[in-house]
Design an enzyme around this catalytic site. Structure first.
Site, PDB file in Angstrom:
ATOM      1  N   CYS A  85      91.597 -58.370   7.982  1.00 11.87           N
ATOM      2  CA  CYS A  85      90.433 -58.168   8.853  1.00 11.87           C
ATOM      3  C   CYS A  85      90.816 -58.467  10.303  1.00 11.87           C
ATOM      4  CB  CYS A  85      89.274 -59.035   8.359  1.00 11.87           C
ATOM      5  SG  CYS A  85      87.676 -58.481   8.960  1.00 11.87           S
ATOM      6  N   HIS A 100      88.930 -57.933   2.256  1.00 12.47           N
ATOM      7  CA  HIS A 100      89.239 -59.353   2.082  1.00 12.47           C
ATOM      8  C   HIS A 100      89.657 -59.679   0.646  1.00 12.47           C
ATOM      9  CE1 HIS A 100      87.785 -61.111   5.924  1.00 12.47           C
ATOM     10  NE2 HIS A 100      87.017 -60.037   5.961  1.00 12.47           N
ATOM     11  N   GLU A 115      90.899 -62.393  -0.475  1.00 13.67           N
ATOM     12  CA  GLU A 115      90.568 -63.784  -0.837  1.00 13.67           C
ATOM     13  C   GLU A 115      89.122 -63.913  -1.303  1.00 13.67           C
ATOM     14  OE1 GLU A 115      90.562 -62.579   2.137  1.00 13.67           O
ATOM     15  OE2 GLU A 115      89.139 -63.631   3.447  1.00 13.67           O
TER      16      GLU A 115
END
Lengths: 264, 783
Positions: A87, A223, A225
């Site tokens: 990002c 993302h 994660e």
């Protein structure tokens, strides 16, 4: 194996990124921007997590890319160590010239423009779960080392500027020819449809992630994660019913680990 | 007081006639009444200084002192319970999750600023609330925004849309950059908010029970001369008089001057401050000492310092010369400006160097934001004065307990008289068209247009997101299985008909929402938004709302503790939500936090599989008053407002929680706006929107009830999708909770939404056409 999770003023995904790093068995720590850049050489790999570094002043990622720690990261990248920007981290890598890897700013992550049937239906910030198709061969890129070409991944995005554009002649051709396109936005069946909502931000050729020619530096807007555990998945994904299982984004972190092991 | 210091020139009050005092006060920009000013002069035994009057004006404002509301809140609201760690005494309330972890919650309004400058007003709302939670030593883990806007199709449509868009922008621009997930909220449009939007904000935090930090000077602070340390943004003149401005009605001609009372937010600086605060908390833990820590919000520097000092029972001496500031402002400005992104620490001198290092070097505040830093600005003492110096003068020297004690008013109440009646209407011929129109209405349509702006995923903790169920759910601590659910509710149309039932239903629905995902309601917060309390009707509405809300908390009980209320641990009162055109509909906005022991058991609202059976709990009553059906189809409010049948409501909430815990349900959705029909349709329309349904309303038969009443009455209840093979056990469980479940249909693989009664098809709607109406409605109302 020790990973630095970079932190700039305004970064806001460092903690969950560190959790993911550790969960796949790597060692890691958060590395604050004003620490001595020289300390970075003792790490084996690097994450530049998401957020709003320096408040997106000038352009997203522009100020952070001028920090001394980025100069140090450039040297580590030249040594072949893996760097994954997520990002805002992707935006920083582009501003730093590390992606697409020419050393210059050869592309931009511009404001999202959602286009459907020739009409702009929305602009700017957007948060949702989307689907990615892995475009590069496996072992091509540090962050998708273990992922087969054509594999699909459900993962969230949350950004206002992820619309990849370039005016450098031949750049799109080069990215495609040299397999630097790592992920594209697609529908749940893997079809790339170059308009909203499948192409969620208007990005050229639905590109969501690219790597440098060497493959060790990866930038991605989604993302991983936040898609690391199955319980994080959206309600409509059947895998959510098995909350203790790994989520799709875990493969990115496992890939980096494997990449480091293989390169050693 | 040091005799070498001179006191600055006072403002003349003693010996002057009332009109002259009033003109002196107004001429200096002070909002307090003449009698308030006289009482201050009397206590001081002299004329007060300008700074003193400004400090009292802020501290005695409705916003800071709750001078009109406190007696009512104390009379009715239950604030104690077996799970309460800290009730409403400081910036946030704290409730136990388990033996180790606690949830911290705060709930505020930022209504007036958002009406004037929507973007900044709404952003500052988030900025303020997350500080309230953080300063308890907590990690901020979620926010939510209950919003009320005017009629987007009414006479003030363009202003209403401008406010709505600006507010949503302010929320996402601040919250996303800060990096705290937005768990949801709600939006209601109605004409009573045309000139007074409501922007409430709720925030949740997580803290270990043994690591809570208090907002008061700790024991020994006076004896040992603890430091007073101000951290964050340099003080400027922004937000000057914000609390006074929040304590008056809005007039359009004042808009220009009121802009100065809106604070300027900065999520970037806040992001860095939060991380530095984490280091402060760690330092304090390792040193094993207690500090006082508080955010600077309403009333600015004076409020934070004097409240912390007074709470510890000490006096303090402040030097405004040592404060870091953006320019050389006069002392009264430095004292009460509401500059954002600031905190105050009261700490032992031996920690001073370490604390300054954390902020000024490690996190490098001066280089992150121009002029930001940590500065030692004063000392605690064992006296009882709040003494402030500036450029060699004493600008304020007052009894600290008098300043923070505030005043109380006993306001008059008088029931509002209004003639309410049920309309005489024909039953619709074509229910397909009725359903499509209701699905598209701005109060029923999908909220997706708004929540896609919010980062719901940051921190990686979201389990159930906005739009997926009646409540949001996060797993805030990695490695722990528990989850925190959050839902907000208040229906202004019900409040208009009955402020009492408006309060009671808001609390009941918020609890029902949390139960619908399988979480147990644990605590309630309230933000009580009403008109001018000096008007007896508005004060009556306020008292009725509080009574209703309290009744629901007391009669629905904390699950597992018979006869113990669901405690209210935090809240806010926002009066003066009115303009010359009138006051807002009574709006006691409720947030409910629920706890689920295992996030793996939580369920969402969308249909899961074709063939699954649907059950209704909660009998339908003739309660179309304030309903979406009356409003959208006939433009009327009606009279028969839904009430809370407390025993039934409690039985339903407990039964749903137990059924989900036992794994008997695949989906659940509560019945509220739009009635049974909308509840079932929403379960079908929620992503992935793969299944239709067939409802057979004979199963929900109420003797002789009209079909439109049956479909659209907003009496409380749930629609439940049973897990296949578990229907018998589900029925058994529901009946053991004194409920009479009604089988009302099944899920189909056809993309049709079908409703039948007595063999006749009432509606047969194409799923995709319905989904188009439902997903467009909000964007159409806001663009």
């Amino acid at each position: 194996m020790k990973i630095a999770v970079m932190q700039f003023p305004g970064t806001n995904c460092e903690h969950e990124t560190l959790v993911a790093v550790k969960a796949v068995g790597m060692d890691g720590e958060i590395f604050r921007w004003n620490r001595s850049a020289g300390e970075l050489s003792s790490f084996d790999g690097y994450f530049i997590p998401g957020g709003f570094s320096y408040q997106d002043r000038v352009r997203a990622g522009a100020i952070a890319s001028k920090e001394p720690v980025l100069e140090a990261l450039r040297e580590e990248a030249a040594r072949g160590k893996p760097i994954i920007g997520i990002c805002n981290g992707f935006q920083i890598l582009v501003e730093a010239g590390l992606l697409p890897g020419t050393g210059k700013i050869d592309m931009a992550l511009a404001q999202n423009v959602m286009v459907s049937k020739g009409q702009i239906v929305r602009r700017g910030y957007y948060c949702d779960w989307i689907n990615l198709r892995h475009e590069a061969p496996s072992r091509r890129c540090s962050g998708s080392f273990l992922i087969e070409k054509g594999a699909l991944m459900r993962i969230p995005i949350a950004h206002g500027e992820g619309n990849l554009v370039t005016t450098t002649p031949g750049m799109m051709q080069k990215l495609n020819d040299e397999a630097q396109v790592v992920f594209r936005y697609c529908d749940k069946n893997g079809r790339v449809i170059n308009e909203f909502p499948v192409n969620v931000n208007g990005s050229t050729e639905s590109i969501a992630a690219i790597c440098n020619p060497e493959g060790n530096v990866l930038g991605m807007m989604p993302h991983p994660e936040r898609s690391f555990f199955a319980w994080q998945l959206p309600a409509f994904d059947p895998k959510k019913q098995r909350p203790d299982e790994p989520g799709p984004g875990r493969r990115v972190f496992e890939s980096m680990k494997h990449y480091i092991e293989v390169s050693a | 007081m040091d005799n070498n210091l001179k006191r600055c020139t006072p403002l003349k009050i003693i010996g002057l006639a009332d009109p002259k005092v009033a003109s002196n006060l107004r001429g200096s920009g002070i909002g307090m009444s003449v009698s308030e000013a006289r009482s201050i002069a009397e206590v001081l035994g002299r004329d007060p200084t300008l700074t003193e009057l400004f400090c009292y004006d802020a501290m005695w404002s409705e916003h800071c002192s709750y001078k009109s509301s406190r007696a009512t809140l104390k009379e009715f609201l239950p604030t104690e319970g077996p799970n309460v760690v800290m009730g409403p005494v400081e910036d946030s309330g704290i409730v136990a999750i388990d033996d180790q972890w606690c949830v911290v919650i705060s709930h505020e309004s930022h209504n007036h600023p958002s009406q004037i400058l929507p973007n900044e007003g709404a952003a500052t709302g988030i900025g303020g609330i997350v500080r309230d939670v953080n300063c308890m030593g907590a990690t901020v883990v979620a926010t939510a925004d209950p919003l009320r806007f005017g009629d987007p199709y009414g006479p003030k449509a363009s202003k209403v849309r401008w406010v709505a868009e600006g507010v949503v922008d302010g929320i996402w621009q601040y919250g996303n950059a800060l990096g705290v997930p937005n768990l949801g909220g709600d939006i209601v449009f109605n004409e009573s908010f045309d000139d007074n939007c409501l922007v409430n904000v709720v925030s949740l935090g997580i803290v270990r029970r043994d690591q809570i930090i208090r907002s008061r000077a700790p024991p020994g602070a006076g004896e040992k001369g603890y430091d007073v340390i101000l951290i964050g943004k340099p003080t400027d003149s922004s937000g000057l008089g914000g609390v006074t401005f929040a304590s008056e009605a809005l007039r359009e001609e004042d808009e220009e001057t009121n802009r100065g009372a809106v604070q300027i937010p900065d999520p970037f600086l806040k992001n860095v401050l939060f991380k530095a605060n984490d280091d402060l908390f760690r330092l304090v833990r390792e040193a094993g000492v207690e500090i006082g820590f508080k955010d600077l919000g309403g009333g600015g520097f004076t409020c934070a310092t004097s409240e912390m000092g007074a709470a510890g029972g000490f006096g303090m001496e402040i030097s405004l010369d040592d404060m870091h500031k953006a320019a050389d402002f006069p002392p009264e400005v430095l004292s009460i400006a509401e500059t954002q992104e600031r905190f105050l620490i009261i700490s032992p001198p031996e920690l001073r160097d370490n604390i300054l290092k954390i902020y000024n070097e490690d996190w490098d505040l001066p280089n992150v934001y121009e002029g930001a830093r940590a500065s030692v600005v004063g000392k605690m003492n064992t006296g009882d004065r709040f003494e402030v110096r500036h450029k060699g003068e004493v600008v304020c020297d007052v009894p600290i307990q008098h300043l923070t004690g505030g005043i109380r008013y006993q306001r008059e109440e008088r029931a509002r008289t209004q003639s309410l009646a049920e309309p005489v209407i024909e039953e619709p011929q074509d229910y397909n068209q009725v359903l499509l129109k209701i699905l598209r209405s701005p109060n029923i349509a999908s909220r997706e247009h708004v929540y896609r702006y919010y980062d719901t995923e940051v921190m990686g903790s979201a389990v159930i997101r906005p739009g997926e169920a009646d409540a949001g759910l996060i797993a805030p601590v990695r490695g722990e299985k528990f989850g925190l659910a959050l839902a907000v509710d208040s229906n202004p149309f019900y409040g208009r008909i009955s402020p009492y039932w408006g309060g009671a239903t808001a609390a009941a629905e918020a609890m029902r929402n949390v139960a619908a995902i399988g979480a147990t309601p644990s605590t309630i917060t309230d933000c009580l938004n009403y008109g001018n309390p000096e008007k007896p009707e508005a004060f009556w509405e306020f008292r009725e709302g509080v009574k209703g809300l309290a009744e629901s908390c007391k009669k629905l009980w904390l699950k597992g503790y018979e006869n113990q209320p669901v405690p209210i641990v935090s809240g806010n009162v926002s009066f003066y939500n009115e303009s010359p055109q009138g006051s807002v509909d009574p709006s006691p906005i409720i947030a409910c936090v629920g706890i689920i022991k295992d996030i793996g058991k939580a369920i969402s609202q969308e249909f899961k599989a074709a063939g699954d059976k649907l059950f209704l709990i909660g009998p339908r009553f003739d309660e179309l008053g304030g309903s979406e059906y009356y409003r959208t189809m006939f433009g009327v409010t009606g009279a028969n407002v839904p009430i809370v049948r407390f025993d039934l409501e409690r039985d339903m909430i407990y039964a749903v929680i137990d059924a989900i815990d036992e794994g008997l349900l695949a989906a659940a959705h509560d019945i509220s706006n739009g009635g049974l029909a909308c509840t079932a349709m929403e379960m079908s329309l929620t992503r992935p929107a793969k299944f239709g349904f067939e409802l057979d309303l004979d199963g929900a038969e109420e003797s002789g009830m009209r079909t439109d009443t049956l479909l659209f009455s907003e009496s409380s209840g749930f629609v439940l999708e049973a897990r296949p093979g578990r229907e018998a056990r589900l029925m058994e469980l529901l009946r053991s909770c004194h409920l009479e479940p009604m089988e009302i249909g099944k899920i189909t693989s056809k993309r049709r939404m079908v409703m039948r009664r007595a063999g006749e098809t009432l509606a047969d709607l194409d799923l995709d056409e319905a989904r188009m109406a439902w997903t467009c409605g909000l964007a159409e109302a806001m663009r």
